[in-house]
Design a protein around this motif. Structure first.
Motif, mmCIF file in Angstrom:
data_model
loop_
_atom_site.group_PDB
_atom_site.id
_atom_site.type_symbol
_atom_site.label_atom_id
_atom_site.label_comp_id
_atom_site.label_asym_id
_atom_site.label_seq_id
_atom_site.Cartn_x
_atom_site.Cartn_y
_atom_site.Cartn_z
ATOM 1 N N UNK A 87 0.861 -1.182 0.000
ATOM 2 C CA UNK A 87 0.000 0.000 0.000
ATOM 3 C C UNK A 87 0.896 1.231 0.000
ATOM 4 N N UNK A 88 0.738 2.058 -1.039
ATOM 5 C CA UNK A 88 1.505 3.302 -1.111
ATOM 6 C C UNK A 88 0.645 4.425 -0.548
ATOM 7 N N UNK A 89 1.205 5.204 0.368
ATOM 8 C CA UNK A 89 0.465 6.321 0.963
ATOM 9 C C UNK A 89 1.207 7.624 0.682
ATOM 10 N N UNK A 126 -7.980 10.612 12.685
ATOM 11 C CA UNK A 126 -9.125 9.771 12.311
ATOM 12 C C UNK A 126 -9.111 9.399 10.833
ATOM 13 N N UNK A 127 -8.677 10.367 10.031
ATOM 14 C CA UNK A 127 -8.594 10.114 8.587
ATOM 15 C C UNK A 127 -7.536 9.030 8.299
ATOM 16 N N UNK A 128 -6.394 9.160 8.955
ATOM 17 C CA UNK A 128 -5.318 8.175 8.763
ATOM 18 C C UNK A 128 -5.807 6.801 9.206
ATOM 19 N N UNK A 129 -6.484 6.753 10.347
ATOM 20 C CA UNK A 129 -6.977 5.475 10.860
ATOM 21 C C UNK A 129 -7.956 4.839 9.865
ATOM 22 N N UNK A 130 -8.833 5.678 9.288
ATOM 23 C CA UNK A 130 -9.846 5.095 8.402
ATOM 24 C C UNK A 130 -9.236 4.584 7.087
ATOM 25 N N UNK A 131 -8.214 5.278 6.553
ATOM 26 C CA UNK A 131 -7.608 4.747 5.313
ATOM 27 C C UNK A 131 -6.780 3.484 5.573
ATOM 28 N N UNK A 132 -6.160 3.426 6.740
ATOM 29 C CA UNK A 132 -5.400 2.208 7.078
ATOM 30 C C UNK A 132 -6.376 1.031 7.203
ATOM 31 N N UNK A 133 -7.552 1.314 7.772
ATOM 32 C CA UNK A 133 -8.581 0.287 7.910
ATOM 33 C C UNK A 133 -9.001 -0.230 6.532
ATOM 34 N N UNK A 134 -9.222 0.719 5.615
ATOM 35 C CA UNK A 134 -9.588 0.333 4.240
ATOM 36 C C UNK A 134 -8.507 -0.561 3.626
ATOM 37 N N UNK A 135 -7.257 -0.155 3.799
ATOM 38 C CA UNK A 135 -6.151 -0.935 3.225
ATOM 39 C C UNK A 135 -6.126 -2.340 3.818
ATOM 40 N N UNK A 136 -6.389 -2.437 5.135
ATOM 41 C CA UNK A 136 -6.365 -3.754 5.795
ATOM 42 C C UNK A 136 -7.519 -4.628 5.283
ATOM 43 N N UNK A 138 -8.724 -4.561 2.299
ATOM 44 C CA UNK A 138 -8.393 -5.036 0.945
ATOM 45 C C UNK A 138 -7.233 -6.028 0.928
ATOM 46 N N UNK A 139 -6.156 -5.711 1.665
ATOM 47 C CA UNK A 139 -4.939 -6.527 1.538
ATOM 48 C C UNK A 139 -4.577 -7.303 2.806
ATOM 49 N N UNK A 140 -5.476 -7.278 3.797
ATOM 50 C CA UNK A 140 -5.180 -8.016 5.037
ATOM 51 C C UNK A 140 -4.413 -7.165 6.032
ATOM 52 N N UNK A 141 -4.223 -7.706 7.258
ATOM 53 C CA UNK A 141 -3.547 -6.949 8.304
ATOM 54 C C UNK A 141 -2.127 -6.544 7.888
ATOM 55 N N UNK A 142 -1.706 -5.382 8.376
ATOM 56 C CA UNK A 142 -0.383 -4.863 8.005
ATOM 57 C C UNK A 142 0.707 -5.657 8.730
ATOM 58 N N UNK A 143 1.640 -6.203 7.965
ATOM 59 C CA UNK A 143 2.765 -6.926 8.561
ATOM 60 C C UNK A 143 3.939 -5.993 8.818
ATOM 61 N N UNK A 144 4.068 -5.006 7.910
ATOM 62 C CA UNK A 144 5.180 -4.065 8.102
ATOM 63 C C UNK A 144 4.714 -2.672 7.702
ATOM 64 N N UNK A 145 4.970 -1.717 8.591
ATOM 65 C CA UNK A 145 4.652 -0.315 8.290
ATOM 66 C C UNK A 145 5.960 0.437 8.141
#
Ligand SMILES: NC(=O)C1=CN([C@@H]2O[C@H](COP(=O)(O)OP(=O)(O)OC[C@H]3O[C@@H](n4cnc5c(N)ncnc54)[C@H](OP(=O)(O)O)[C@@H]3O)[C@@H](O)[C@H]2O)C=CC1
Ligand SMILES: CCCCCCCCCCCCCCCC(=O)[C@@H](N)CO
Length: 359
Positions: A87-89, A126-136, A138-145
């Motif tokens: 996921x590119x941010x 809140x905005x950051x949290x909601x986009x990270x949620x969307x990414x998760x 689609x692509x599953x839980x984040x393994x590396x940030x």
């Protein structure tokens, strides 16, 4: 009477015991206790040195903030070519789409996905949290940030606009806090994960021209150390990367207004290519190393500034213990040369100013 006899008789006299051998069990007990203490101490020393199990990037979900340009883009490519989902941010959507195309060229299988998210990582949690949620979703839980979104300003303290100090703290520091905060709960639940903070060599040493930038990068180290102590029992490992000047659009922008002093001092550790930086920092994050440095100067700086930061291997600990005094000695020469650069530049400026006046 031999000296041995006199010693044993002194001890037995003192203890009111006639035969010294009655002391044997106590002596043996003492020896055993000493062994146990030594063993426990050794365990304590070794326990922080046990290296974590490397993260498998193949199939992992890696989120890269600042992934549309420079170092961040190269980190995304490095992970993608090892089989990760990315996921590119970043903010600019055109740059994001362009970067997505570049990353996709390095696919190693046809299941891999590159997702783009346009958000300002520094403005609203809140905005950051909601986009990270969307990414998760689609692509599953984040393994590396990978917290790589960042920007820099250089200039003399009194010449940097006052609002820049706040801006840099917001983007470079809070812009790393927010995404981290958004992924940490899931990582703790899953008892796995990696978090990388991209600091800078200017986050290890304060330099002329970086009064606004350096503090924002030093701050990441404080965050990383505190967080690592909290999340280590959850098998989550933090990496702080300290790159030198790196050939990116960000550096080109910074160079437009960089004071001569800052240029000359930074030249000490040269300019790296972002691909090379990405390779090193990704390898360190995968291995769970707390510290990630680039180049020989980076290596010395990291050993010198390790302070109370965690160690992740016995070799690293030994290197720090052995080299610290030597590197401090070398550092004093560097500091002397930096001071002389600053003094020479000042004299030159004053001379050209007075020459201008005479004309
Ligand atoms: N290049 C260098 O010499 C060095 C750089 N670093 C650090 O490495 C990181 C990357 O640097 P570099 O590759 O040069 O930078 P670039 O300017 O090339 O790229 C910066 C990236 O961050 C994104 N970004 C910037 N601000 C925000 C924001 N508020 N929200 C979301 N995304 C943002 C940009 O996209 P967009 O603008 O579209 O949002 C872009 O993708 C920075 O943290 C920098 O401080 C450390 C040492 C040396
Ligand atoms: C034994 C002691 C060794 C000491 C070596 C000291 C070397 C100092 C060089 C510092 C370079 C700072 C680069 C900052 C890059 C950066 O973050 C910006 N370009 C971002 O855009």
């Amino acid at each position: 009477m031999s000296s041995e006899e006199s010693l044993s008789s002194t001890i037995t006299d003192w203890l009111f015991i006639n035969s010294w051998w009655l002391l044997l069990p106590f002596i043996m007990l003492l020896v055993v206790a000493a062994f146990i203490v030594a063993f426990v101490l050794l365990l304590y020393m070794i326990s922080p040195l046990i290296s974590p199990k490397p993260l498998k990037l193949n199939g992992a979900h890696v989120v890269v903030t600042g992934g549309s340009s420079g170092i961040g883009k190269c980190i995304a490519i490095e992970c993608y070519r090892q089989g990760a989902f990315i996921t590119l941010v970043a903010r600019d959507e055109t740059k994001l789409l362009q970067a997505k195309k570049e990353v996709e060229k390095f696919a190693i299988n046809d299941k891999q996905v590159v997702l783009c998210i346009s958000v300002d990582v520094s403005s609203d949690y809140n905005q950051v949290e909601s986009v990270i949620k969307q990414a998760q979703e689609k692509l599953g839980p984040v393994d590396m940030l990978v917290n790589c979104a960042g920007t820099s300003v250089s200039g003399k303290f009194e010449e940097v606009e006052v609002d820049r100090f706040k801006k840099l703290m917001e983007v470079n520091y809070l812009g790393s806090v927010y995404p981290t905060r958004a992924v940490i709960t899931t990582m703790k639940e899953r008892r796995m994960g990696r978090i990388m903070f991209v600091s800078s060599q200017a986050g290890q040493i304060g330099l002329f021209g970086y009064t606004a930038y350096s503090p924002s990068k030093f701050a990441l180290r404080g965050l990383a150390e505190s967080l690592q102590m909290e999340i280590k029992p959850y098998n989550i490992y933090v990496t702080v990367a300290y790159p030198p000047d790196t050939d990116t659009p960000g550096l080109a922008e910074e160079n437009k207004t960089k004071p001569l002093e800052t240029k000359l001092i930074s030249e000490t550790s040269g300019v790296c290519q972002p691909e090379q930086v990405a390779k090193i920092v990704v390898r360190d994050a995968v291995q769970g190393n707390f510290n990630s440095s680039v180049g020989p100067d980076g290596y010395m700086l990291s050993a010198l500034t390790c302070g109370m930061s965690p160690v992740t291997s016995i070799t690293e600990a030994l290197q720090q213990i052995i080299t610290m005094g030597l590197f401090r000695t070398i550092a004093l020469f560097y500091l002397g040369s930096f001071d002389s650069i600053v003094r020479r530049c000042m004299i030159q400026r004053e001379q050209s100013k007075s020459a201008d006046k005479r004309e």
